[in-house]
Motif scaffolding. Structure first.
Motif, PDB file in Angstrom:
ATOM      1  N   ARG A 149      39.407  -6.584 -18.758  1.00 26.23           N
ATOM      2  CA  ARG A 149      38.128  -6.208 -18.134  1.00 26.23           C
ATOM      3  C   ARG A 149      36.938  -6.850 -18.842  1.00 26.23           C
ATOM      4  NH1 ARG A 149      38.804  -1.449 -18.817  1.00 26.23           N
ATOM      5  NH2 ARG A 149      37.448  -0.997 -20.588  1.00 26.23           N
ATOM      6  N   LYS A 150      36.867  -6.727 -20.158  1.00 27.65           N
ATOM      7  CA  LYS A 150      35.716  -7.226 -20.910  1.00 27.65           C
ATOM      8  C   LYS A 150      35.604  -8.749 -20.869  1.00 27.65           C
ATOM      9  CE  LYS A 150      35.273  -3.368 -24.150  1.00 27.65           C
ATOM     10  NZ  LYS A 150      35.330  -2.951 -25.584  1.00 27.65           N
ATOM     11  N   ASN A 151      36.745  -9.420 -20.835  1.00 32.30           N
ATOM     12  CA  ASN A 151      36.720 -10.883 -20.824  1.00 32.30           C
ATOM     13  C   ASN A 151      36.807 -11.464 -19.420  1.00 32.30           C
ATOM     14  OD1 ASN A 151      36.947 -11.723 -23.875  1.00 32.30           O
ATOM     15  ND2 ASN A 151      38.389 -10.037 -23.604  1.00 32.30           N
ATOM     16  N   LYS A 152      36.808 -10.565 -18.424  1.00 34.94           N
ATOM     17  CA  LYS A 152      36.808 -10.962 -17.009  1.00 34.94           C
ATOM     18  C   LYS A 152      37.922 -11.968 -16.717  1.00 34.94           C
ATOM     19  CE  LYS A 152      31.830 -10.111 -16.587  1.00 34.94           C
ATOM     20  NZ  LYS A 152      30.505 -10.673 -16.244  1.00 34.94           N
ATOM     21  N   LEU A 153      39.124 -11.646 -17.202  1.00 33.81           N
ATOM     22  CA  LEU A 153      40.259 -12.533 -16.977  1.00 33.81           C
ATOM     23  C   LEU A 153      40.694 -12.456 -15.512  1.00 33.81           C
ATOM     24  CD1 LEU A 153      42.476 -11.907 -20.138  1.00 33.81           C
ATOM     25  CD2 LEU A 153      40.605 -13.526 -19.824  1.00 33.81           C
ATOM     26  N   GLU A 154      40.983 -13.605 -14.965  1.00 32.50           N
ATOM     27  CA  GLU A 154      41.450 -13.672 -13.577  1.00 32.50           C
ATOM     28  C   GLU A 154      42.765 -12.915 -13.451  1.00 32.50           C
ATOM     29  OE1 GLU A 154      43.526 -16.972 -10.672  1.00 32.50           O
ATOM     30  OE2 GLU A 154      42.216 -17.651 -12.295  1.00 32.50           O
ATOM     31  N   THR A 155      42.914 -12.123 -12.396  1.00 26.03           N
ATOM     32  CA  THR A 155      44.138 -11.368 -12.170  1.00 26.03           C
ATOM     33  C   THR A 155      44.629 -11.569 -10.744  1.00 26.03           C
ATOM     34  OG1 THR A 155      42.905  -9.378 -11.527  1.00 26.03           O
ATOM     35  CG2 THR A 155      43.527  -9.594 -13.858  1.00 26.03           C
ATOM     36  N   VAL A 156      45.915 -11.322 -10.557  1.00 26.51           N
ATOM     37  CA  VAL A 156      46.502 -11.286  -9.217  1.00 26.51           C
ATOM     38  C   VAL A 156      47.151  -9.915  -9.060  1.00 26.51           C
ATOM     39  CG1 VAL A 156      46.907 -13.757  -9.043  1.00 26.51           C
ATOM     40  CG2 VAL A 156      48.644 -12.316 -10.093  1.00 26.51           C
ATOM     41  N   ILE A 157      47.186  -9.410  -7.848  1.00 23.71           N
ATOM     42  CA  ILE A 157      47.770  -8.106  -7.587  1.00 23.71           C
ATOM     43  C   ILE A 157      49.164  -8.292  -7.000  1.00 23.71           C
ATOM     44  CG2 ILE A 157      47.521  -5.898  -6.397  1.00 23.71           C
ATOM     45  CD1 ILE A 157      45.345  -6.427  -8.456  1.00 23.71           C
ATOM     46  N   VAL A 158      50.159  -7.732  -7.683  1.00 21.42           N
ATOM     47  CA  VAL A 158      51.541  -7.793  -7.219  1.00 21.42           C
ATOM     48  C   VAL A 158      52.082  -6.369  -7.189  1.00 21.42           C
ATOM     49  CG1 VAL A 158      53.850  -8.691  -7.637  1.00 21.42           C
ATOM     50  CG2 VAL A 158      51.854 -10.084  -8.212  1.00 21.42           C
ATOM     51  N   ASP A 159      52.482  -5.916  -5.997  1.00 18.14           N
ATOM     52  CA  ASP A 159      52.983  -4.542  -5.851  1.00 18.14           C
ATOM     53  C   ASP A 159      51.992  -3.528  -6.395  1.00 18.14           C
ATOM     54  OD1 ASP A 159      55.366  -5.474  -4.730  1.00 18.14           O
ATOM     55  OD2 ASP A 159      56.281  -5.739  -6.696  1.00 18.14           O
ATOM     56  N   TYR A 160      50.722  -3.761  -6.091  1.00 16.78           N
ATOM     57  CA  TYR A 160      49.615  -2.871  -6.474  1.00 16.78           C
ATOM     58  C   TYR A 160      49.298  -2.896  -7.970  1.00 16.78           C
ATOM     59  CZ  TYR A 160      50.743  -1.117  -1.825  1.00 16.78           C
ATOM     60  OH  TYR A 160      51.015  -1.024  -0.497  1.00 16.78           O
ATOM     61  N   TRP A 161      49.903  -3.789  -8.733  1.00 13.00           N
ATOM     62  CA  TRP A 161      49.658  -3.885 -10.175  1.00 13.00           C
ATOM     63  C   TRP A 161      48.995  -5.211 -10.505  1.00 13.00           C
ATOM     64  CZ3 TRP A 161      50.378   0.324 -13.100  1.00 13.00           C
ATOM     65  CH2 TRP A 161      51.245   1.315 -12.624  1.00 13.00           C
ATOM     66  N   LYS A 162      48.071  -5.155 -11.494  1.00 14.39           N
ATOM     67  CA  LYS A 162      47.392  -6.375 -11.928  1.00 14.39           C
ATOM     68  C   LYS A 162      48.301  -7.199 -12.828  1.00 14.39           C
ATOM     69  CE  LYS A 162      42.549  -4.871 -11.903  1.00 14.39           C
ATOM     70  NZ  LYS A 162      41.348  -4.639 -12.741  1.00 14.39           N
ATOM     71  N   VAL A 196      45.702 -18.578 -17.681  1.00 11.43           N
ATOM     72  CA  VAL A 196      44.426 -17.877 -17.917  1.00 11.43           C
ATOM     73  C   VAL A 196      44.478 -17.129 -19.248  1.00 11.43           C
ATOM     74  CG1 VAL A 196      42.918 -16.012 -17.105  1.00 11.43           C
ATOM     75  CG2 VAL A 196      43.885 -17.649 -15.475  1.00 11.43           C
ATOM     76  N   PHE A 197      45.599 -16.420 -19.499  1.00 15.98           N
ATOM     77  CA  PHE A 197      45.721 -15.648 -20.738  1.00 15.98           C
ATOM     78  C   PHE A 197      45.655 -16.547 -21.967  1.00 15.98           C
ATOM     79  CE2 PHE A 197      48.438 -14.206 -24.216  1.00 15.98           C
ATOM     80  CZ  PHE A 197      47.788 -13.026 -24.561  1.00 15.98           C
ATOM     81  N   TRP A 198      46.417 -17.636 -21.968  1.00 15.07           N
ATOM     82  CA  TRP A 198      46.472 -18.487 -23.156  1.00 15.07           C
ATOM     83  C   TRP A 198      45.167 -19.250 -23.376  1.00 15.07           C
ATOM     84  CZ3 TRP A 198      49.576 -16.966 -26.550  1.00 15.07           C
ATOM     85  CH2 TRP A 198      50.828 -16.455 -26.222  1.00 15.07           C
TER      86      TRP A 198
END
Length: 323
Positions: A122-135, A141-143
């Protein structure tokens, strides 16, 4: 809403049960499986099977009057989801895990709680994808984020950092060893006379200096001397005798530079020397009777000055008794 879903399920049942009039060829072995086979493989009841078909996650086709599931597209879907698991125990989401991380994965990697992992996202505004309702966070992006900071470390990097930490000191540790304030340490590090001794490294967002440079600094000047062999938390950093030997080895010529083995006392040592309680020692320095130096939240009492003060106090007490 319930009626609408029942209608959808009914339509699906009709599709499955309807006979085909198109004269399709027999299904090729290994290419298709029946909906019932798919349901049994995932441990799903009949209604749940229909609902999964309705989601169009994988390809289905009416083959010889029976609705069948394309095995290749089913396996592709299975490798990219984590909600459903085969009764055979085969791990789901293998492709998904190759390309992305869940908050739990991130927490395990960094040795933090899952709540902290969510906070990082959240704080670093990392890009996420939603799979089965989970981020999930794409690994790339993480590395990219990980290599842009030094506060959070993986287990492997923490082990590597531990080796570097053993060879370095923080600014507060250096202040404790010299018996000076942290501001004075910063003045030393910025001083052109001394700055060449110090090499820095940043670990977990904290700047550290190498012990070797600190030892060379001790041997190369006379203004600052080692005051204590303990840090601000009271844990041993390095023995005085060890620093004596190393500082002497760093010096030039035949004359050895020696750091005094005992120049400062703890409250306990001062109390034992004076024959009083630790509380009395605290009372004396709080009233300004005896000189002290502050090291973090603790104090050290200069031995020579304390002995002189005790001697003077005894003389004054004796003179007062004679009067």
């Amino acid at each position: 809403m319930k009626q609408h879903k029942e209608q959808e399920f009914e339509e699906l049942r009709k599709r499955i049960e309807a006979a085909s009039s198109y004269g399709r060829a027999e299904p090729k072995p290994g290419k298709w499986m029946a909906v019932s086979e798919m349901g049994k493989l995932l441990g799903l009841k009949k209604t749940d099977r229909y609902w999964l078909i309705h989601k169009n996650y994988f390809r289905t086709e009416n083959v010889m009057g029976i609705l069948r599931v394309d095995i290749a597209s089913f396996e592709k879907w299975y490798a990219n989801q984590v909600k459903y698991r085969k009764v055979t125990g085969e791990e789901p989401g293998l492709e998904l895990k190759e390309s992305s991380l869940s908050p739990g994965d991130i927490a395990e990697l960094l040795g933090v709680t899952t709540d902290t992992a969510y906070s990082i996202i959240r704080k670093n505004k990392l890009e996420t994808v939603i799979v089965d309702y989970w981020k999930r966070v794409p690994k790339e992006v993480f590395w990219d984020w990980y290599h842009s900071q030094s506060r959070y470390r993986t287990k492997e990097d923490r082990e590597r950092d531990a080796a570097v930490e053993a060879e370095t000191l923080t600014m507060p540790e250096m202040a404790g060893l010299l018996g000076v304030t942290r501001q004075e340490i910063y003045n030393i590090l910025r001083n052109e006379k001394y700055m060449h001794y110090f090499k820095f490294v940043i670990i977990a967002d904290r700047k550290r200096i190498y012990r070797k440079g600190f030892e060379e600094f001790l041997a190369g000047q006379d203004q600052y001397q080692l005051k204590s062999s303990v840090d601000i938390s009271g844990s041993v950093i390095v023995g005085v005798s060890e620093l004596n030997d190393k500082a002497a080895a760093c010096g030039s010529g035949t004359e050895k530079k020696t750091i005094p083995e005992k120049k400062y006392l703890t409250r306990e040592e001062a109390a034992e020397l004076a024959g009083v309680s630790k509380g009395t020692i605290s009372k004396w320095y709080q009233e300004g009777e005896i000189p002290v130096i502050i090291i973090g939240k603790g104090i050290r009492i200069p031995l020579k000055e304390f002995e002189q003060w005790l001697s003077k106090r005894k003389e004054e007490a004796t003179a007062s008794g004679n009067d």
